[in-house]
Scaffold this active site. Structure first.
Site, PDB file in Angstrom:
ATOM      1  N   ASP A 164      12.196  80.619 -14.068  1.00 23.07           N
ATOM      2  CA  ASP A 164      12.484  79.946 -12.798  1.00 23.07           C
ATOM      3  C   ASP A 164      13.500  80.767 -12.014  1.00 23.07           C
ATOM      4  OD1 ASP A 164      14.422  79.169 -14.796  1.00 23.07           O
ATOM      5  OD2 ASP A 164      15.195  77.697 -13.383  1.00 23.07           O
ATOM      6  N   HIS A 477       5.794  83.017 -19.310  1.00 23.75           N
ATOM      7  CA  HIS A 477       6.152  82.079 -18.234  1.00 23.75           C
ATOM      8  C   HIS A 477       7.314  82.709 -17.468  1.00 23.75           C
ATOM      9  CE1 HIS A 477       6.426  78.171 -16.253  1.00 23.75           C
ATOM     10  NE2 HIS A 477       7.743  78.319 -16.311  1.00 23.75           N
ATOM     11  N   ASP A 524       0.666  82.575 -26.288  1.00 27.61           N
ATOM     12  CA  ASP A 524       0.857  83.549 -25.201  1.00 27.61           C
ATOM     13  C   ASP A 524       0.142  83.035 -23.960  1.00 27.61           C
ATOM     14  OD1 ASP A 524       1.417  85.754 -23.704  1.00 27.61           O
ATOM     15  OD2 ASP A 524      -0.019  87.077 -24.716  1.00 27.61           O
ATOM     16  N   GLU A 533       8.445  81.368 -22.415  1.00 25.13           N
ATOM     17  CA  GLU A 533       9.254  81.724 -21.255  1.00 25.13           C
ATOM     18  C   GLU A 533      10.198  82.861 -21.665  1.00 25.13           C
ATOM     19  OE1 GLU A 533      10.984  78.357 -19.228  1.00 25.13           O
ATOM     20  OE2 GLU A 533      11.925  79.617 -17.697  1.00 25.13           O
TER      21      GLU A 533
END
Ligand code: 9MR
Ligand code: CA
Length: 555
Positions: A164, A477, A524, A533
């Site tokens: 993020d 991620h 994965d 992530e």
């Protein structure tokens, strides 16, 4: 999918330094089975022997046995052969982790917020600037008389936390500390390494240039009016899967917290120490960092129990922590080493508990390892003995676990938390601290084994670092890797690793984990934020270990 074509012989895919301990693990072969090690160039058998009795590793539910390959010292490429099955080829050579160490540190450059990454530094992963964070709104939870809700502050730079695009002080704390600890412990390793970042060649080691990118942001997260520290700088909701320059959500600083103040105090005290000798390049910086540390500490004294409470309109990461004695102990230890003032050692005494493996929520061990590193600053030998014993006690307990494990790893089922790859490396970090204090080779060997785990000697047969190994995560991620249209992910990033709680299943329809056994619960898949992530606090012990092992082994 590595789970189906993984070999039954598992080995560090980057190989080994000639002088290092070396182990491979074989699953599903009986005691006494013959093994041979074959040299790639001429097919000759250079080592042979019999497998020890296998034992079931609870974390994988499978029997396994470790093979000692330490006798392989001649540089070359080898394979381990058992009953006709061959392992991946692995090198024994000087410098096998150099590229890894550089890439892991360069991962922070790729995570820089608020700046364009130029092709000269980022190659095909160049990207436009996003999230300038020069106009950040004060969230109602952070409002004060001098900075009311809706007023605007500037806090640019820093690293994106993970997949993020938000920036969290608590997680920045342990991350930046671990990088600066790598510098403190291995300055010769880092002094002249060139990463190809914009600051390379400026007379400052690249590690310190990179850490400064984040420290500068952290300083801006302190309210100059009272010394308090905002917990995070964030959107209200996670950005969609877009490149940084395509993300336009409003940004906020959210709630001051005691944890953020103490983590900032700890890191700034350490940084004041580290950047002090670079006053010519960073004029006045060390003094500014010291003042920031002292003010944050005073704020925390006046506000000792302000826990972070996620406001109802905020949905990004919380990094909420209800236990703060460890943060108090750590900040006190760093401030004591910086200032020599007895009141900080007294505060350490009030808050300290026996150390555990460090994590973002439990930083108590960092208090002990900092005091151990700087034990010359302690008042007397009784203090020194106590601190050294606390660190070596924890390191020794981890090594004992590893020696009792068929995989020769300290990892137990309960260690497969969200970010288990970093848990393995932080165990290694503690072992290295123990080795530095005792010179006991068993501690260094155990630390090597923890690095082996992350680089492929695990029951998934995956090296968890993007771009470094024979089977590596492809679908992390990580918003830039997902949105940039390039097949390969950004290199040098550590996948979180197996996590049997699989908290992402509610959001990730169609994600089928291969297993819910602790060491096998990884996939994965781009959606799998709970297992695949990346995060700044996870890459930091990778940087530390990728430098520590060669710096200590090649002696
Ligand atoms: O690493 C964090 C893990 O220990 C927590 O259990 C999890 C849920 O709160 O959050 C992890 O941190 C994430 C953070 O909240 C937001 N950015 C991504 C981080 C890694 O997944
Ligand atoms: Ca804590």
């Amino acid at each position: 999918a590595p789970s189906t074509d993984a070999p039954a012989i598992f080995v560090n895919q980057l190989g080994f330094l000639p002088e290092a301990t070396k182990a491979a693990v074989v699953e599903g072969a009986a005691a006494g089975t013959r093994f041979e090690v074959v040299r790639e160039t001429d097919g000759s058998v250079v080592l042979e022997g019999e497998l020890p009795a296998p034992a079931t590793w609870p974390a994988s539910g499978r029997p396994a046995a470790a093979v000692d390959l330490g006798a392989l010292r001649a540089p070359g490429r080898y394979r381990l052969r058992v009953q006709g099955r061959e392992s991946d080829p692995f090198p024994v050579a000087a410098g096998v982790y150099d590229a890894l160490a550089d890439a892991a540190l360069k991962g922070y450059y790729f995570s820089r917020s608020g700046t364009a990454l130029a092709p000269a530094h980022a190659g095909r992963h160049a990207r436009a600037a996003g999230h300038p964070d020069t106009e950040v709104e004060v969230h109602p939870s952070a409002a004060s008389a001098t900075r009311p809700a809706g007023s605007v502050i500037s806090a640019p730079g820093g690293w994106y936390d993970a997949g993020d695009y938000n920036k969290y002080v608590v997680n920045s704390g342990i991350t930046t500390h671990t990088l600066l600890a790598a510098w403190e412990d291995f300055p010769e390793w880092f002094r002249d390494r060139e990463l190809g970042i914009p600051e390379s060649g400026n007379g400052v080691p690249d590690l310190l240039d990179e850490a400064w990118w984040n420290l500068r942001w952290m300083l801006a997260m302190q309210d100059p009016h009272d010394g308090g520290v905002y917990h995070k700088l964030t959107n209200l909701r996670f950005d969609p899967i877009v490149m940084p320059d395509q993300a336009h959500e409003r940004r906020y600083v959210v709630q001051k917290s005691t944890a953020a103040a103490l983590d900032l105090a700890a890191v700034m005290a350490q940084a004041a120490r580290v950047y002090g000798p670079f006053d010519a390049q960073f004029p006045g910086l060390a003094a500014r960092m010291r003042a920031a540390a002292e003010r944050a500490w005073e704020w925390a004294q006046a506000h000792p129990d302000v826990l972070y409470r996620q406001p109802a309109d905020v949905f990004t990461g919380a990094y909420g922590d209800a236990k703060l004695d460890d943060e108090f102990a750590w900040a006190a230890a760093e401030l004591f080493v910086l200032t020599g003032e007895a009141r900080y050692l007294q505060a350490f005494e009030r808050h300290a508990a026996p150390p555990g493996v460090p994590s973002w929520a439990d930083v108590g061990a960092l208090a002990w390892t900092t005091l151990a590193r700087h034990r010359a600053r302690l008042p007397d030998d009784a203090w020194r003995t106590r601190v050294v014993e606390a660190v070596t006690g924890l390191a020794g307990a981890l090594v004992a676990r590893a020696q009792a494990s068929p995989w020769r790893l300290a990892m137990q089922s309960e260690d497969f938390v969200w970010g288990s790859s970093a848990q393995a490396l932080n165990q290694g970090f503690v072992m290295v601290q123990g080795y530095r204090l005792t010179g006991d080779r068993a501690l260094l060997d155990a630390a090597q084994s923890q690095l082996d785990y992350v680089l492929g000697r695990n029951p998934l047969g995956v090296s968890f670092v993007t771009g470094h190994g024979l089977r590596t995560p492809r679908n992390i991620h990580h918003r830039p890797s997902q949105a940039d249209g390039i097949d390969d992910p950004v290199p040098g990033l550590l996948s979180g690793g197996p996590n049997p709680r699989q908290q992402d299943l509610r959001d990730c329809e169609g994600v089928a984990y291969p297993s819910s056994l602790p060491a096998l619960s990884w996939i994965d898949h781009e959606c799998s934020y709970a297992s695949n992530e990346v995060a700044i606090n996870w890459n930091a012990p990778l940087v530390y270990m990728a430098a520590a092992i060669p710096a200590l082994t090649a002696r």
